[in-house]
Design a protein around this motif. Structure first.
Motif, PDB file in Angstrom:
ATOM      1  N   ALA A  11     -22.978 -37.866  -2.109  1.00  0.00           N
ATOM      2  CA  ALA A  11     -23.592 -36.741  -1.396  1.00  0.00           C
ATOM      3  C   ALA A  11     -24.065 -37.174  -0.016  1.00  0.00           C
ATOM      4  CB  ALA A  11     -24.747 -36.175  -2.214  1.00  0.00           C
ATOM      5  N   SER A  16     -18.954 -33.326  -1.452  1.00  0.00           N
ATOM      6  CA  SER A  16     -19.425 -32.408  -2.480  1.00  0.00           C
ATOM      7  C   SER A  16     -18.605 -32.621  -3.754  1.00  0.00           C
ATOM      8  CB  SER A  16     -19.271 -30.955  -2.029  1.00  0.00           C
ATOM      9  OG  SER A  16     -20.121 -30.679  -0.933  1.00  0.00           O
ATOM     10  N   TRP A  18     -17.216 -31.212  -7.082  1.00  0.00           N
ATOM     11  CA  TRP A  18     -16.939 -30.003  -7.856  1.00  0.00           C
ATOM     12  C   TRP A  18     -16.269 -30.407  -9.158  1.00  0.00           C
ATOM     13  CZ3 TRP A  18     -14.599 -25.819  -4.024  1.00  0.00           C
ATOM     14  CH2 TRP A  18     -15.563 -25.521  -3.039  1.00  0.00           C
ATOM     15  N   MET A  36     -24.691 -29.318 -13.475  1.00  0.00           N
ATOM     16  CA  MET A  36     -25.141 -28.928 -12.139  1.00  0.00           C
ATOM     17  C   MET A  36     -26.502 -29.574 -11.841  1.00  0.00           C
ATOM     18  SD  MET A  36     -26.046 -25.113 -10.673  1.00  0.00           S
ATOM     19  CE  MET A  36     -27.625 -25.025 -11.528  1.00  0.00           C
ATOM     20  N   VAL A  42     -21.716 -29.434  -7.706  1.00  0.00           N
ATOM     21  CA  VAL A  42     -22.148 -28.323  -6.857  1.00  0.00           C
ATOM     22  C   VAL A  42     -21.050 -27.270  -6.689  1.00  0.00           C
ATOM     23  CG1 VAL A  42     -23.871 -29.690  -5.623  1.00  0.00           C
ATOM     24  CG2 VAL A  42     -21.520 -29.605  -4.759  1.00  0.00           C
ATOM     25  N   LEU A  94     -24.188 -21.132 -10.684  1.00  0.00           N
ATOM     26  CA  LEU A  94     -24.166 -21.934  -9.459  1.00  0.00           C
ATOM     27  C   LEU A  94     -24.788 -21.227  -8.252  1.00  0.00           C
ATOM     28  CD1 LEU A  94     -20.599 -23.400  -9.938  1.00  0.00           C
ATOM     29  CD2 LEU A  94     -22.681 -24.739  -9.809  1.00  0.00           C
ATOM     30  N   ILE A  97     -27.289 -23.027  -5.847  1.00  0.00           N
ATOM     31  CA  ILE A  97     -26.711 -23.993  -4.910  1.00  0.00           C
ATOM     32  C   ILE A  97     -26.079 -23.262  -3.735  1.00  0.00           C
ATOM     33  CG2 ILE A  97     -24.923 -25.756  -4.627  1.00  0.00           C
ATOM     34  CD1 ILE A  97     -25.455 -26.562  -7.529  1.00  0.00           C
ATOM     35  N   TYR A  98     -25.412 -22.160  -4.028  1.00  0.00           N
ATOM     36  CA  TYR A  98     -24.819 -21.336  -2.972  1.00  0.00           C
ATOM     37  C   TYR A  98     -25.902 -20.893  -1.982  1.00  0.00           C
ATOM     38  CZ  TYR A  98     -22.826 -17.097  -0.860  1.00  0.00           C
ATOM     39  OH  TYR A  98     -22.404 -16.115   0.016  1.00  0.00           O
ATOM     40  N   THR A 101     -27.353 -23.938   0.069  1.00  0.00           N
ATOM     41  CA  THR A 101     -26.443 -24.542   1.060  1.00  0.00           C
ATOM     42  C   THR A 101     -25.874 -23.518   2.033  1.00  0.00           C
ATOM     43  OG1 THR A 101     -24.519 -24.311  -0.411  1.00  0.00           O
ATOM     44  CG2 THR A 101     -25.791 -26.363  -0.565  1.00  0.00           C
ATOM     45  N   ASP A 105     -21.558 -24.675  -0.662  1.00  0.00           N
ATOM     46  CA  ASP A 105     -21.267 -25.077  -2.037  1.00  0.00           C
ATOM     47  C   ASP A 105     -21.750 -23.996  -3.007  1.00  0.00           C
ATOM     48  OD1 ASP A 105     -19.913 -27.625  -1.819  1.00  0.00           O
ATOM     49  OD2 ASP A 105     -21.794 -28.439  -1.052  1.00  0.00           O
ATOM     50  N   GLY A 106     -21.828 -24.344  -4.277  1.00  0.00           N
ATOM     51  CA  GLY A 106     -22.139 -23.342  -5.293  1.00  0.00           C
ATOM     52  C   GLY A 106     -20.974 -22.413  -5.522  1.00  0.00           C
TER      53      GLY A 106
END
Length: 370
Positions: A11, A16, A18, A36, A42, A94, A97-98, A101, A105-106
């Motif tokens: 990171a 990232s 996935w 997660m 992420v 997720l 995270i979206y 960020t 991500d997410g």
């Protein structure tokens, strides 16, 4: 979030992680939320093979299959409902995270029907249908980087939909993919879209390149040929990152960036190591670079957690060495173009086969549930 030093190092280097897997069982058991929160995941990617495997194991889908059968849904309608529900639920898991960020991500990816890989219009139509059905801002629609897929990518991006471009094997096609993305952004801008909300990744496939080229090197069998085994995939990906750096430093890109556009991140796909003679983290530790995604099967993720040696950027200082690797392979009379064209053809065929098996199995389940 993770306490693991190897994932933290990834990171910190701009990578990232996935997870290349999704199933109803992962969702209902809380496993996806767990990886997660504790394994640095992420994002999530899916493909027809993953959905086939998910539906073929266990009984997590039995209740929904029974409901769909009772409603008289066709097998095409049923697979659309089942896969989009999994992706929608994963998007919800997720979503934090979206939000954190800003959309980078997410993300959860879902692929258009692979049987449409060579048909632009139907690909665009289904991409929009999937986006509408999932109805979550953090979904990404996967479109293959076939010749027919390129204009479809531009059109879907122009409509403001985030895209994961899949099945990229060659540097030439990768440059065409980046061009398709920029063209889509330019059209979106002309239509008054907010470019900051549009994101994309370009899934550059890795391990399959070694599998095919190694087979050819072993057939040659000379010391020079054998010494090149296990080198092509990383070199190819490193040169892809060089192309990424070039494209996203042009004046064309800077114009779009000034309007809020996001770079299309390189995503290293097919990072599970096929040859047991190679390190099981080969396609992670050697492809560390800023602003990239590495989508890993869980086995590879576990290996990285356990013994992945992350030593920072492993890409940008290696362009000359990478070019030499491909030159040396060409000197063995192995055609790069022939290999990458074959891999694209086989990639589409494999996803088609998985999709057809999924439809066959689901049809049988629908009939049994009536």
């Amino acid at each position: 979030m993770t306490d693991n030093a190897n994932l933290t190092a990834l990171a910190d280097a701009g990578v990232s992680v996935w997870l290349d897997d999704l199933s109803r069982e992962r969702l209902t058991s809380g496993n996806l939320k767990d990886v997660m929160e504790h394994s640095g995941v992420v994002g999530v990617t899916t493909n027809p093979s993953i959905f086939q495997a998910a539906l073929d194991h266990g009984n997590a889908y039995d209740a929904q299959v029974a409901e769909l059968a009772e409603a008289g849904k066709s097998v095409e309608e049923a697979v659309f409902e089942i896969t989009t529900q999994d992706v929608r639920d994963a998007c919800d898991v997720l979503r934090p995270i979206y939000d954190k960020t800003g959309g980078k991500d997410g993300r959860v990816s879902i692929e258009v029907d692979p049987r449409l890989a060579h048909d632009e219009g139907p690909t665009v139509e289904q991409a929009k249908a999937l986006y509408a059905k999932v109805d979550r801002p953090n979904v990404m629609i996967k479109i293959p980087a076939t010749l027919a897929g390129l204009p479809a990518i531009s059109e879907v991006i122009a409509d403001g939909i985030s895209v994961n471009v899949t099945l990229i094997f060659s540097l030439e096609r990768y440059r065409a993919v980046m061009n398709a993305y920029l063209e889509g952004l330019e059209r979106a801008l002309a239509a008054g879209k907010d470019l900051s909300t549009i994101w994309s990744v370009a899934s550059f496939f890795v391990s399959r390149v070694d599998t095919e080229i190694d087979k050819r090197l072993e057939a040659i069998g000379s010391p020079e040929a054998m010494a090149l085994r296990g080198t092509a995939a990383v070199a190819n990906a490193q040169l892809a990152y060089q192309a990424y750096e070039e494209v996203f430093s042009t004046s064309r890109w800077e114009t779009l960036a000034a309007e809020g556009a996001n770079k299309q991140r390189p995503l290293w796909a097919s990072t599970g190591v096929k040859n047991p003679d190679y390190s099981d983290t080969l396609y992670v530790t050697n492809l560390v670079a800023d602003n990239t995604v590495n989508t890993m099967p869980e086995k590879t993720l576990d290996a990285v957690i356990d013994h992945g040696n992350i030593a920072g950027d492993a890409v940008t200082g290696h362009y000359a060495d990478a070019a030499k690797v491909l030159d040396d392979i060409a000197a063995q009379n192995i055609s790069y173009t022939e290999v990458t064209e074959l891999l694209e053809k086989e990639g589409v065929e494999k996803f088609e086969a998985s999709w057809n098996s999924l439809l066959t199995d689901l049809q049988a389940a629908l009939e049994a549930a009536k």
